[in-house]
Design a protein around this motif. Structure first.
Motif, PDB file in Angstrom:
ATOM      1  N   VAL B  99      19.623 -13.445  -4.537  1.00  0.00           N
ATOM      2  CA  VAL B  99      20.143 -14.003  -3.292  1.00  0.00           C
ATOM      3  C   VAL B  99      21.047 -12.952  -2.671  1.00  0.00           C
ATOM      4  N   ASP B 100      20.708 -12.565  -1.470  1.00  0.00           N
ATOM      5  CA  ASP B 100      21.537 -11.591  -0.771  1.00  0.00           C
ATOM      6  C   ASP B 100      22.641 -12.313  -0.025  1.00  0.00           C
ATOM      7  N   ALA B 101      23.819 -12.253  -0.544  1.00  0.00           N
ATOM      8  CA  ALA B 101      24.924 -12.984   0.078  1.00  0.00           C
ATOM      9  C   ALA B 101      26.006 -12.030   0.556  1.00  0.00           C
ATOM     10  N   PRO B 103      28.341 -10.368   2.979  1.00  0.00           N
ATOM     11  CA  PRO B 103      28.827 -10.666   4.334  1.00  0.00           C
ATOM     12  C   PRO B 103      28.422  -9.505   5.235  1.00  0.00           C
ATOM     13  N   PHE B 113      36.896 -20.776   6.152  1.00  0.00           N
ATOM     14  CA  PHE B 113      35.531 -21.168   5.795  1.00  0.00           C
ATOM     15  C   PHE B 113      35.492 -21.470   4.301  1.00  0.00           C
ATOM     16  N   ASP B 114      34.352 -21.916   3.814  1.00  0.00           N
ATOM     17  CA  ASP B 114      34.221 -22.156   2.380  1.00  0.00           C
ATOM     18  C   ASP B 114      32.822 -21.782   1.926  1.00  0.00           C
ATOM     19  N   GLY B 116      30.599 -23.764   0.692  1.00  0.00           N
ATOM     20  CA  GLY B 116      29.722 -24.949   0.638  1.00  0.00           C
ATOM     21  C   GLY B 116      28.271 -24.587   0.894  1.00  0.00           C
ATOM     22  N   GLY B 117      28.051 -23.719   1.857  1.00  0.00           N
ATOM     23  CA  GLY B 117      26.683 -23.346   2.208  1.00  0.00           C
ATOM     24  C   GLY B 117      25.986 -22.640   1.061  1.00  0.00           C
ATOM     25  N   LEU B 118      26.718 -21.745   0.439  1.00  0.00           N
ATOM     26  CA  LEU B 118      26.154 -20.994  -0.678  1.00  0.00           C
ATOM     27  C   LEU B 118      25.754 -21.925  -1.813  1.00  0.00           C
ATOM     28  N   ALA B 120      25.156 -25.076  -1.712  1.00  0.00           N
ATOM     29  CA  ALA B 120      24.039 -25.944  -1.332  1.00  0.00           C
ATOM     30  C   ALA B 120      22.720 -25.194  -1.489  1.00  0.00           C
ATOM     31  N   ALA B 121      22.717 -23.949  -1.042  1.00  0.00           N
ATOM     32  CA  ALA B 121      21.499 -23.145  -1.131  1.00  0.00           C
ATOM     33  C   ALA B 121      21.135 -22.889  -2.593  1.00  0.00           C
ATOM     34  N   ALA B 124      19.604 -25.830  -4.373  1.00  0.00           N
ATOM     35  CA  ALA B 124      18.183 -25.981  -4.070  1.00  0.00           C
ATOM     36  C   ALA B 124      17.365 -25.029  -4.940  1.00  0.00           C
ATOM     37  N   MET B 125      17.882 -23.834  -5.113  1.00  0.00           N
ATOM     38  CA  MET B 125      17.161 -22.858  -5.934  1.00  0.00           C
ATOM     39  C   MET B 125      17.129 -23.254  -7.398  1.00  0.00           C
ATOM     40  N   GLU B 128      14.655 -25.848  -7.951  1.00  0.00           N
ATOM     41  CA  GLU B 128      13.294 -25.342  -7.829  1.00  0.00           C
ATOM     42  C   GLU B 128      12.867 -24.486  -9.025  1.00  0.00           C
ATOM     43  N   MET B 142      33.488 -11.475  -1.413  1.00  0.00           N
ATOM     44  CA  MET B 142      33.480 -12.709  -0.637  1.00  0.00           C
ATOM     45  C   MET B 142      34.878 -13.301  -0.539  1.00  0.00           C
TER      46      MET B 142
END
Lengths: 97, 576
Positions: B99-101, B103, B113-114, B116-118, B120-121, B124-125, B128, B142
């Protein structure tokens, strides 16, 4: 300059998290004030659409993506609380109505 | 979670990292389902460590993993990892995801910010791919975007909670000195510190487990190097050898020199023993290493020959001149020749490398020629523990270890003690020396010690010829040991003396025989004489008797004639 272009935004939020809620309200207020009638906002909840966030590479929430007008796309991370720099970044002439 | 442990509540379950040495230090790997913090400066090997942890899970344990890259792009990471034998592209996909995270460089920020998005993603992974391992590489990048330490801590907590909830075995890497490092160190279950320093111009990497909840671990700094397989950690403290785990073999392995085997009490060294050969330059240390290696190869045992002095090909060529042919064994694969000049670094690194090579080659016999070079590349203090570790390792692996050691001038004063102190630890210590006599130098060999064998106390002369290596008895004359030409001369002289003595003996025998014969002749003639005397004597007796008879008859006759009437006349008549 007067012919207002439509500002199209996507706002990625993390459910009802505090930062995200703040961003929604800040963006709403900003648009009402400066972009009345010429903006579109899509709010994407990463909890509901994690794969979309992953595909877009949105990992920090909230993240505002400006899709139009150019320069676009443009990403701004955070609660969108610092109004003046934000307007500048988005290319919105703050003095004009 | 699947667990095969019967006592689930006790020792924390471990997730093996596959990193050579590290799983030994930690007793099995990283805490399963928990978070480990990996701290280190730039270039300290954090990413390699983390990546190897994922690769091992994906490749060997059916534990898929996710690599979240905050600093470098996954493309660059893949390119950098190309030199390892991991086959990353082959693992990529369901077993190993990136995962390329990072910034964006021109990231605009407005307010808080937080993550949360990371999360959540990632969730899902995880769903899967069924990922069980996850790495957050350079989380500090980060975190640095967050405005204050309170926000940073909140995000760290968020992340940690998320990891625990999903029972992921996680590795978070962060740069040394990052603000929130200390905080994270308190939070996580395991913290590992990677260091990279230069000591006397020699690069030294080391690793230390700072904390590990609920488990015993090696608290010392352990050197490591980055090799083909990834990290190779050298276990700092020689693992206390468990009693019974060590099989003291009574099997002997030949030294390659027949008479030396005899001197060692028959058969040679013990299998699994550590043998030290000391001596000054040119005393044929390498030759004895060579005979041992050749003998091992002839028994079809896999052998590793590490040369610190010369190039591998030079060693083969030089040994061939004394009838030790190693080239064919190298070709057949039994022998692996390594020139340690290609390894740069500290003593610990040498050791780690040798261990890795021996493992790779599945060596049963290891030759290190000479081991003393090590002391040059590190402090003597560490060199001692190197020797200790080397010997403990070889014993634990059941490897027969043969080291040669150069005695330098310093060690001269301490009665031949080699600088690495291996001499104390070694099971067998053979000392080679030069004897300068009568304008020539000759090599001598003596066994200083050999544990558990009734070894010879004799000094022998070591003779090298193009047919091989032999030992010869020396001559002790007048408290001095004779070798070479002097020995030969002495041998000749003794031989000549023996001949003289033999001839003299023979001569005497002949003379005695002659005397004996003479006496016998005399004896015979005397016997004959005796016989003659006896005959003479009996003749004499007979004539006397006859004469007397005659006389008596004569008297009777006369008496008759004279008409005598005496009784005595009748008695004397019968003898005729």
């Amino acid at each position: 300059m007067k012919t207002r272009e439509i500002f199209r935004f996507q706002l990625y939020v993390a459910g009802a998290a505090q930062n995200s809620a703040q961003a929604i309200s800040n963006l709403g207020a900003l648009c009402r004030e400066h972009l009345a009638e010429c903006h579109e906002i899509e709010v994407v909840d990463v909890f509901h659409e994690p794969k979309r966030a992953l595909a877009e590479g949105i990992f920090m929430t909230p993240t505002l993506v400006k899709l139009a007008p150019s320069p676009a796309p443009l990403r701004i991370v955070g609660t969108l609380s610092q109004k003046m720099p934000l307007l500048q970044a988005l290319g919105i002439d703050s003095v004009q109505t | 979670m699947k667990t095969t442990h019967r006592v689930v509540s006790k020792a924390p379950d471990k997730a093996p990292t596959g990193i050579i040495g590290f799983d030994d230090i930690t007793g099995g790997g990283l805490p399963r389902g928990r978070t480990t913090l990996l701290v280190g400066g730039p270039g300290s090997g954090k990413t390699v460590f983390a990546l190897e942890f994922l690769v091992h899970g994906a490749r060997s344990l059916e534990e898929p993993g996710i690599f979240v890259a905050f600093e470098e792009s996954s493309q660059r990471i893949l390119a950098n990892a190309h030199s390892f034998d991991w086959n990353l592209p082959g693992l990529q996909g369901s077993k190993l995801s990136f995962v390329d995270a990072q910034p964006a460089a021109d990231l605009m920020q407005s307010g808080e910010f937080d993550l949360g998005g990371l999360l959540a993603a990632l969730q899902a992974m995880v769903t899967e791919t069924g990922a069980q391992r996850i790495v957050f590489d350079a989380l500090d990048v980060m975190l640095a975007l967050l405005s204050d330490s309170a926000a940073r801590r909140t995000e760290i907590y968020r992340l940690h909670d998320w990891l625990l909830k999903h029972e992921l075995t996680a590795v978070i890497t962060a740069k040394a000195g990052a603000d929130e490092r200390t905080f994270m160190q308190f939070m996580v279950d395991c913290a590992v510190i990677l260091g990279h320093e230069v000591v006397k111009g020699v690069s030294q990497r080391n690793l230390r487990v700072q904390k590990y909840r609920g488990t015993r671990f090696d608290e010392n700094q352990s050197p490591f190097l980055i090799g083909n397989h990834g990290l190779e950690v050298e276990v700092a403290v020689a693992r206390p050898l468990e009693r019974g785990s060590l099989k003291a073999s009574s099997e002997r392995v030949s030294s390659g020199v027949e008479r030396l085997d005899t001197m060692l009490g028959g058969g040679g060294y013990y299998r699994g023993a550590s043998v030290l050969i000391t001596g000054f330059p040119g005393t044929a240390k390498t030759t004895l290493c060579g005979t041992f290696a050749e003998a091992a190869c002839q028994r079809s045992e896999r052998t590793l020959f590490v040369s610190f002095d010369s190039d591998a090909n030079e060693v083969i060529r030089d040994l061939a001149s004394v009838g030790i042919r190693l080239a064919r064994h190298e070709k057949s694969g039994h022998l692996r020749m390594v020139s340690a000049r290609t390894i740069a670094g500290s003593a610990e690194l040498y050791l780690a490398r040798i261990k890795a090579l021996a493992k790779e080659h599945e060596a049963r016999c290891v030759v290190i020629d000479p081991v003393s070079t090590w002391s040059k590349s590190g402090s003597d203090l560490s060199a001692y523990s190197i020797a200790e570790r080397l010997i403990n390792w070889s014993k634990a692996e059941g490897i027969t270890l043969l080291c040669s050691s150069l005695l330098d001038e310093m060690a001269l004063h301490t009665e031949g003690g080699s600088s690495l102190q291996i001499s104390e630890l070694a099971d067998t210590w053979i000392h080679l020396n030069h004897m300068e006599q009568a304008g020539e130098r000759n090599r001598s060999l003596s066994i200083i010690k050999s544990r558990g064998t009734a070894h010879s106390n004799q000094v022998r002369e070591l003779i090298l010829s193009d047919e091989g290596v032999t030992l010869a008895d020396t001559y002790a004359a007048g408290g001095e040991v004779l070798m070479g030409t002097l020995r030969w001369q002495k041998e000749r002289a003794e031989h000549a003396a023996a001949e003289v003595t033999e001839v003299a003996g023979r001569l005497k025998r002949v003379r005695l025989e002659a005397e004996e014969a003479e006496l016998e002749v005399q004896l015979k003639s005397l016997g004959v004489e005796l016989e003659a005397k006896k005959v003479e004597k009996s003749l004499l007796e007979r004539t006397t008797a006859t004469r007397e008879g005659e006389l008596a008859r004569g008297r009777t006759r006369i008496g008759e004639l004279r008409g005598a009437d005496v009784d005595g006349y009748k008695d004397k008549e019968s003898p005729t």
